[in-house]
Design a protein around this motif. Structure first.
Motif, PDB file in Angstrom:
ATOM      1  N   ASN A   1       0.798  -1.230   0.000  1.00 30.49           N
ATOM      2  CA  ASN A   1       0.000   0.000   0.000  1.00 30.49           C
ATOM      3  C   ASN A   1       0.831   1.280   0.000  1.00 30.49           C
TER       4      ASN A   1
ATOM      5  N   PHE B   1      -2.409   3.298  -5.089  1.00 33.30           N
ATOM      6  CA  PHE B   1      -3.829   3.001  -4.883  1.00 33.30           C
ATOM      7  C   PHE B   1      -4.665   4.252  -4.625  1.00 33.30           C
ATOM      8  N   ILE B   2      -4.221   5.117  -3.728  1.00 34.76           N
ATOM      9  CA  ILE B   2      -5.061   6.263  -3.355  1.00 34.76           C
ATOM     10  C   ILE B   2      -5.330   7.123  -4.582  1.00 34.76           C
TER      11      ILE B   2
ATOM     12  N   SER C   1      -1.122  12.683  -1.456  1.00 36.68           N
ATOM     13  CA  SER C   1      -2.585  12.679  -1.540  1.00 36.68           C
ATOM     14  C   SER C   1      -3.265  13.148  -0.260  1.00 36.68           C
TER      15      SER C   1
ATOM     16  N   THR D   1      -6.952  15.810   1.954  1.00 35.95           N
ATOM     17  CA  THR D   1      -7.732  15.544   3.165  1.00 35.95           C
ATOM     18  C   THR D   1      -7.490  16.649   4.186  1.00 35.95           C
TER      19      THR D   1
ATOM     20  N   ASP E   1      -4.793   4.578   6.869  1.00 36.17           N
ATOM     21  CA  ASP E   1      -5.611   5.703   6.410  1.00 36.17           C
ATOM     22  C   ASP E   1      -5.418   6.927   7.318  1.00 36.17           C
ATOM     23  N   ILE E   2      -5.543   8.104   6.757  1.00 36.52           N
ATOM     24  CA  ILE E   2      -5.539   9.347   7.548  1.00 36.52           C
ATOM     25  C   ILE E   2      -6.771  10.149   7.149  1.00 36.52           C
ATOM     26  N   THR E   3      -7.515  10.621   8.135  1.00 38.41           N
ATOM     27  CA  THR E   3      -8.833  11.209   7.885  1.00 38.41           C
ATOM     28  C   THR E   3      -8.853  12.701   8.199  1.00 38.41           C
ATOM     29  N   VAL E   4      -9.947  13.338   7.821  1.00 38.47           N
ATOM     30  CA  VAL E   4     -10.162  14.748   8.152  1.00 38.47           C
ATOM     31  C   VAL E   4     -10.070  14.937   9.673  1.00 38.47           C
TER      32      VAL E   4
END
Lengths: 395, 189
Positions: A118, A170-171, A271, A275, A361-364
């Motif tokens: 990944n 992938f992203i 990427s 976010t 994953d890294i989120t808002v």
């Protein structure tokens, strides 16, 4: 008029290659970059371009064949990811020291150990000292735009260096997004033809490429590479300006998002910057807190002075790394940005975070926590550790 | 983000959940929207649980994370309901669309107390009726479009026909069957 499309990042790069119609593409498949040579091979099979595709038996051979083609005078490129790039290691340095303007479409993926396919920047960050120009992208649009600028930068007479155009595995490589494509004739005009000053297939000039360099020559070669890398800074900006004239899309060494009045800044590559932008919009809307983002586009040559000037007056800065280097204090981006800030005697508090390793994953919401922490650090002046983690499980 | 519809797909490797997400991005794009369609990659095996995502918006989308609070969830294989919390984070005013031949009273108890709209569709039966084979992703795609309302029926069907004409250029005989599967599913929900 730009062409409105929706493409994955891999499709976008393959489309750029089709528009450029380079001379030679040796490649060996490795996920997540496999689709790029696949699509190009399809274009060739359909007679849409006349690129010579070389099926090689490994990435070591892929880069070797690309070197040979480029040295001969051809416009040559390849694509890879992760361990594939690791197998090219020896040739990466050869390409740079032989001053061969090769383009590498790199789809960033973790290096194995433990096995992982990944998104992660350990492949290109490991190669940051190889002498290649490195340009990174937040979105499919950016990786396409960067790719169109790659050959003109690399082949410029004052540069003559290989360049890797990086995107997150992938992203963006496998994610479909809206994109604006440039018309074929404009691309052809922008990219032009390669006209090398010296090349192996020139019958009027006998030359040798890549000979043994004794101690009496090696150091001067490295100095020359450094000068070329310094020149690349100017050329990258020149090409960005030309590109903006063609498309209206503006590029530089980095993008500053809401930085005009910012007090707290995140520095990041790739990427996840998008976010972070969504988090900034939300925070500013709901709280009015002065948060901003500095997204690195060009990591090599490293725009140290420009970054330092953009960040020096922040109250607190979080530098986010998507790869490890196991130093005592930071990841590769953290180390270089900290060093840059030292040069301008910035009083900003600085913390380095590891995030997204192996595709985590890294989120808002994660970014909101980062900005909260920056505010606290600025208030108290207390940083418990030089580095920390985002999204790490407690056990 | 507020104007963005977020959709999460659950399926098993080989069932076409990822393809369905990409097709949905495709048709939504053609109606002028900003779109994202992306899979979450794990070990790639036939039959292993996979997740795919869509964002559809009137505005440009910059977020590049997975989706944790979807408005809609599509489940392509009801055998996933026991092992995966498919309603995790699902909006109460949203909906879950499940491919199953089972009645609601058997499915509801597997949804871990989800209180919102539950739509069941026998995508397998529709696919077999329309295509003679079990390709659940086309009917599921139509069901998701119908329930979510991201597109009007006519616009959806005409864009899908255009997509199929391109996708199945070498086997046009399957186009009518796929179109029939879409229509049957759209009307069934």
């Amino acid at each position: 008029m730009a062409i409105r499309e929706r493409l994955s990042g891999n499709e976008a790069v393959a489309y750029a290659i089709k528009q450029i119609n380079p001379d030679v593409m040796p490649a060996f498949p490795i996920t997540p970059s496999t689709e790029i040579p696949q699509y190009v091979a399809t274009y060739i099979a359909n007679g849409e371009i006349d690129t010579e595709f070389i099926h090689v038996e490994s990435e070591h051979s892929a880069m070797s064949a690309t070197l040979g083609a480029c040295a001969a005078g051809a416009r040559a490129l390849t694509a890879t990811s992760s361990c594939g790039m690791a197998l090219m290691w020896e040739e990466l340095y050869v390409a740079a020291s032989d001053r061969l303007p090769i383009v590498l479409a790199l789809v960033n993926r973790a290096l194995t150990g433990p096995i992982n396919i990944n998104a992660d920047h350990s492949d290109s960050m490991g190669a940051r000292d190889s002498g290649w120009i490195q340009i990174y992208a937040e979105s499919n649009q950016e990786v396409y735009d960067n790719f169109l600028q790659a050959f003109p930068i690399a082949e410029h007479k004052d540069v003559q260096l290989p360049i890797m155009i990086c995107q997150d595995g992938f992203i963006t490589s496998h994610g479909v997004e809206n994109i604006l494509l440039v018309e074929d004739d404009l691309v052809k005009e922008f990219v032009g033809e390669r006209n090398p000053e010296h090349y192996l297939l020139n019958p009027n000039e006998k030359m040798s490429v890549g000979p043994y360099a004794v101690s009496n020559y090696y150091m001067e070669t490295k100095k020359a590479q450094r000068e070329a890398m310094n020149n690349a800074k100017r050329v990258i900006l020149e090409m960005a300006e030309r590109f903006e004239k063609m498309t209206g899309r503006k590029y530089g060494f980095f993008e500053e998002y809401c930085m005009d009045d910012a007090e707290y800044a995140v520095v990041i590559i790739g990427s996840a910057a998008g976010t972070c932008k969504a988090a900034i919009d939300e925070i500013r809307q709901t709280t009015g807190k002065k948060v901003g983002l500095l997204k690195i586009r060009v990591f090599r040559p490293f725009p140290e002075e420009e970054i330092a000037l953009a960040l020096k007056d922040m109250k607190a800065i979080a530098i986010l790394d998507r790869s490890e280097m196991f130093s005592a204090t930071s990841g590769p981006l953290g180390a270089e940005v900290r060093a840059a800030l030292y040069g301008v005697k910035s009083q900003a508090e600085v913390v380095n975070y590891f995030y997204g390793l192996g595709g985590r994953d890294i989120t808002v919401d994660d970014f909101k926590v980062v900005y909260d922490k920056l505010e606290k650090i600025a208030e108290t002046g207390e940083i418990t550790d030089m580095y920390d983690y985002i999204g790490l499980r407690s056990r | 983000m507020k104007n963005t519809v977020e959709i999460r797909w659950h399926g098993r490797g080989g069932q076409g959940a990822k393809t369905a997400a990409l097709l949905l991005a495709d048709v939504a794009f053609k109606t002028g929207k900003y779109v994202q369609g992306f899979p979450e990659y794990g070990p790639e095996r036939m039959g292993a649980p996979i997740t795919a995502y869509n964002r559809i918006s009137e505005d440009p989308i910059t977020v590049h994370s997975n989706i944790y609070e979807p408005r809609f969830v599509a489940v392509v294989d009801d055998s996933l309901l026991e092992s995966i919390d498919v309603t995790a984070g699902l909006a109460k005013d949203g909906a879950i669309i499940i491919n199953t031949a089972k009645p609601m009273e058997e499915i509801r108890p597997l949804l871990r107390g989800y209180e919102g709209q539950v739509t069941l569709i026998d995508a397998r039966a529709i696919s077999i009726e329309a295509l003679g084979k079990n390709f659940p992703n086309s009917p599921m795609l139509a069901a998701v479009v119908a329930v979510s309302g991201v597109m009007e029926k006519d616009a959806f069907l005409s864009e899908m026909r255009a997509s199929f004409l391109h996708k199945f250029a070498k086997k046009p005989e399957v186009i009518d069957g796929n179109m029939k599967a879409l229509e049957l599913a759209f009307d069934a929900v």
